[in-house]
Design an enzyme around this catalytic site. Sequence first.
Site, short mmCIF file in Angstrom:
data_model
loop_
_atom_site.label_atom_id
_atom_site.label_comp_id
_atom_site.label_asym_id
_atom_site.label_seq_id
_atom_site.Cartn_x
_atom_site.Cartn_y
_atom_site.Cartn_z
N SER A 273 0.84 -1.20 0.00
CA SER A 273 0.00 0.00 0.00
C SER A 273 0.87 1.24 0.00
O SER A 273 2.08 1.19 0.22
CB SER A 273 -0.89 0.01 1.24
OG SER A 273 -0.10 0.30 2.37
N LYS A 274 0.22 2.35 -0.24
CA LYS A 274 0.91 3.63 -0.25
C LYS A 274 1.60 3.88 1.09
O LYS A 274 2.70 4.38 1.16
CB LYS A 274 -0.12 4.72 -0.53
CG LYS A 274 0.40 6.11 -0.36
CD LYS A 274 -0.62 7.12 -0.82
CE LYS A 274 -0.63 8.36 0.04
NZ LYS A 274 0.66 8.78 0.56
N ARG A 275 0.89 3.47 2.15
CA ARG A 275 1.46 3.70 3.49
C ARG A 275 2.76 2.92 3.72
O ARG A 275 3.66 3.40 4.38
CB ARG A 275 0.43 3.37 4.58
CG ARG A 275 -0.04 4.63 5.29
CD ARG A 275 -1.23 4.35 6.17
NE ARG A 275 -2.37 3.90 5.39
CZ ARG A 275 -3.09 2.81 5.65
NH1 ARG A 275 -2.77 2.05 6.68
NH2 ARG A 275 -4.11 2.50 4.91
N GLY B 284 4.98 2.30 1.53
CA GLY B 284 6.02 3.06 0.86
C GLY B 284 6.52 4.18 1.75
O GLY B 284 7.72 4.35 1.93
#
Length: 500
Positions: free
Chosen positions: A257-259, A261
Amino acid sequence: MVRVRFAPSPTGPLHIGGVRTCLYNYLFAKKLGGKLLLRIEDTDQTRFVPGAEEYIVESFKWLGITFDEGVHVGGPFAPYKQSERMAMYKEYADYLIENGWAYYAFDTPEELEVKRKEAESEKRTFQYDINTRNSLCNSLTLTAEEVQERLKGHFVVRFKYPENLEITVHDLIRGEVKISSHLLDDKVLFKSDGLPTYHLANVVDDHTMEITHVIRGEEWLPSAPLHVMLYQAFGWDAPQFAHLPLLLKPDGNGKLSKRDGDRLGFPVFPLQWTDPKTGEISSGYRESGYLPEAVINMLALLGWNPGNDQEMMSIDQLIQLFSLEKVSKSGAKFDLDKARWFNHQYLQMKSNAELAEQFNHQLIEKGIQISLDKVEKVVGLVKERVHFIQELWTQSSFFFLQPDTYNPDVIKKRWKEDTPQHLNTISEILMSSQPFDKAKAHDDVMAYIQENQINMGQIMNCLRLSLVGDSKGPDLFEIIDFLGTEEVGKRIAKAIQEIA
Ligand code: GLU
């Protein structure tokens, strides 16, 4: 003729999982001499994000993935944006209703919420399906007059799964996936605002655009039985399906997920993205200094391999080697070290001149004006130590600036009472080499060290400390050669003064 498509929804920046999906479509099409098209699936206007479509197009441009047809290049099946195709979907919804494959449903969201709550309290989950549709408010339960009356208001069109049917999805990666029609919910296909949902638009477009293979992420596998049924309902040949494994977090626990990253310090988007609502910035591979070739190579191997342990592959090699049979069924763990490794490898393949050109921009920004020849020389000396172009500066700043600080650990370990005296002599030896001859200077300094039985590691580290400020950097005599003996003399004098 193979025809494949990448069909993102413009709901935000494109996740690298999506980039990988498109890459596999690209490799597949190129390998088989087919066509790849880019279709924008924007039926859900509530999730539309301005700039997302442009972002998608720019990302692939940066990566060098080209489309034969699509929203930005046109083609024989234009338009390639679903919002521009809206008028054509209604007749397909009508066809399904007329032929008993779909029905109108009039239940309000509130009514359905009540059903959901009711089921929850009995520890069931509510689904609009074969088992419940006959007790709900729809064209299967109302009279023809009631239906006509209600069609003046809000309604949806739902797919009507036949009873007692085992639906089979033939997946090129997963084999046969079977599911009973009794387990599936009667998905909404069309709404009274005249707009189709993803499922109807997707299938109609894939058919009318003559798509032969649907290669997409595993998250769409649950939708595949409906799609298979829609093809059957329309009497069309279904394309072949291939559902790609998920991209997982580095520890393998769940979808990347973006988190993750943000937490682990790597981008999950190809380009930097600024959220138009919140202004929040998400990092991109491009802005983080990754080379597009490295990103392509890394992504290609997240879920596929050529059947051996070859890792470095150009796009042409990937095209040659790619096959869906070698795509794995299980999720692929994102590996930051590997991503960095690929970038390092591809950076080494760039010519010093090309890197120097880019590095020079950074130098100019820092107020350093120096000939491109010299920049190229520095690049050649430090390139193997860097993973990203930005790191060139941290690895080479001492070529351009005198050190301001000297690593205290090195001082403590190496700097002795007699160090200044030896450094001064070495400085004189270097100065006397006129014009400067690297090899000779090296031999002269070595001779001095040996004759005076000086600890070699100690003195060479102190010399390096004086010139660099630390114990890092390439070959010392290369540094001396670059700086010139006059500058070397100044740096030695400065170090002696400051460290004392
Ligand atoms: N619009 C869908 C998406 O956003 C496409 C799924 C598919 O390829 O069928 O991923």
